[in-house]
Write an enzyme that holds these catalytic residues in place. Structure first.
Site, PDB file in Angstrom:
ATOM      1  N   SER A   1      42.971  24.931  15.683  1.00 45.85           N
ATOM      2  CA  SER A   1      41.952  24.526  14.647  1.00 45.85           C
ATOM      3  C   SER A   1      41.708  25.259  13.332  1.00 45.85           C
ATOM      4  CB  SER A   1      40.487  25.194  15.498  1.00 45.85           C
ATOM      5  OG  SER A   1      40.411  26.549  15.766  1.00 45.85           O
TER       6      SER A   1
ATOM      7  N   ASN B   1      36.675  22.862   9.565  1.00 44.26           N
ATOM      8  CA  ASN B   1      36.385  24.221   9.449  1.00 44.26           C
ATOM      9  C   ASN B   1      36.317  24.598   8.041  1.00 44.26           C
ATOM     10  OD1 ASN B   1      35.862  25.071  12.224  1.00 44.26           O
ATOM     11  ND2 ASN B   1      38.155  24.918  12.437  1.00 44.26           N
TER      12      ASN B   1
ATOM     13  N   GLU C   1      41.563  15.512  13.544  1.00 45.54           N
ATOM     14  CA  GLU C   1      42.405  15.817  12.238  1.00 45.54           C
ATOM     15  C   GLU C   1      43.786  15.860  12.633  1.00 45.54           C
ATOM     16  OE1 GLU C   1      39.527  18.946   9.759  1.00 45.54           O
ATOM     17  OE2 GLU C   1      40.621  19.759  11.682  1.00 45.54           O
TER      18      GLU C   1
ATOM     19  N   HIS D   1      44.076  18.155  15.703  1.00 42.39           N
ATOM     20  CA  HIS D   1      43.153  19.076  16.077  1.00 42.39           C
ATOM     21  C   HIS D   1      41.991  18.213  16.625  1.00 42.39           C
ATOM     22  CE1 HIS D   1      39.396  21.742  14.506  1.00 42.39           C
ATOM     23  NE2 HIS D   1      39.753  21.987  15.728  1.00 42.39           N
TER      24      HIS D   1
END
Length: 251
Positions: free
Chosen positions: A132, A203, A165, A153
């Site tokens: 991540s 993130n 992702e 991800h």
């Protein structure tokens, strides 16, 4: 759009056989979702057979839930369940097209897994990390075939969250990117290709949001007020609950 520059010739793999290293919550969910939606063989690998068995049970649970809701017939359920297998070594990995690493977030562990997997899989197979936050370039730094290394991800719970992702590093081949994108779509995901920068895309946005929630708590705002404000706005859970579920150490 497969996430490669226009005019670039690519030969993406057709993924028929998938390996997942790490049979925990994420690895099992990736396996179950891949079998359900892409109808590929999925082989879970972990260090101990009891862990593998637990992962297979969790992956099968995704199929069981669809059967219970009558989204699958019993013959369909049996056929898809037969695509799941597990191992405590790398037996069967010489036949795989794609391996997704889903171990915990530790660079040294991920590099070790990559080295072990590269020694087993065919040269044309793709290795994808479900990291991540760890840069893909760092994971691939010692790879034999860095062009075949990419990030994929997934988000939890994998069977419900639509986003994926795909993160190429500087040396990732265009065909590797296209293979990851196409397989992600076969799994039913909305795929975005993002650069190998801190936090990737999700993130990078999520971190300031959660940090601001922490600042509000520090300033004395009630946790219940912060979370209820965001759930009323439309978020499925509030930021403090999310931090608790992710784990403060991971955050």
């Amino acid at each position: 759009d497969d996430g490669v520059p226009a005019g670039t010739e690519v030969s993406p793999l057709r993924v028929r056989r998938l390996g997942i290293v790490g049979s925990g919550f994420m690895g099992a969910a990736i396996a179950g979702t891949a079998v359900l939606n892409a109808e590929v063989e999925a082989r879970l690998k972990d260090s101990e057979l009891p862990r593998v068995g637990k992962g297979l049970k969790a992956a099968l649970g995704i199929l069981d839930e669809r059967l219970k809701r009558r989204r699958l017939t019993r013959p369909e359920h049996q056929r898809l369940a037969g695509l799941l297998s597990g191992t405590a070594d790398y037996s069967g990995f010489t036949r795989l097209d794609l391996v997704i690493e889903a171990v915990f977030e530790d660079l040294a562990v991920k590099r070790r897994v990559l080295a072990e997997v590269e020694a087993e899989i065919p040269p044309e197979a793709v290795f994808a990390s479900n990291t991540s936050t760890i840069p893909i370039r760092d994971i691939a730094a010692g790879a034999r075939r860095p062009g075949r290394v990419v990030g994929m991800h997934f988000f939890s719970p994998v069977e419900r969250m639509p986003l994926l992702e795909v993160i190429p590093a500087e040396r990732t081949d265009p065909s590797t990117i296209a293979s990851a994108v196409r397989f992600g779509r076969a799994m039913g995901k909305t795929v975005i290709v993002v650069r190998d920068h801190p936090g990737f895309w999700v993130n990078r946005i999520l971190s300031p949001y959660l940090n601001e929630a922490g600042v509000l708590v520090e300033e004395g705002a009630p946790i219940e007020l912060i979370d209820s404000a965001m759930t009323r706005w439309g978020f499925p859970v509030g930021p403090v609950t999310l931090l608790d579920e992710v784990g403060l150490d991971v955050a």
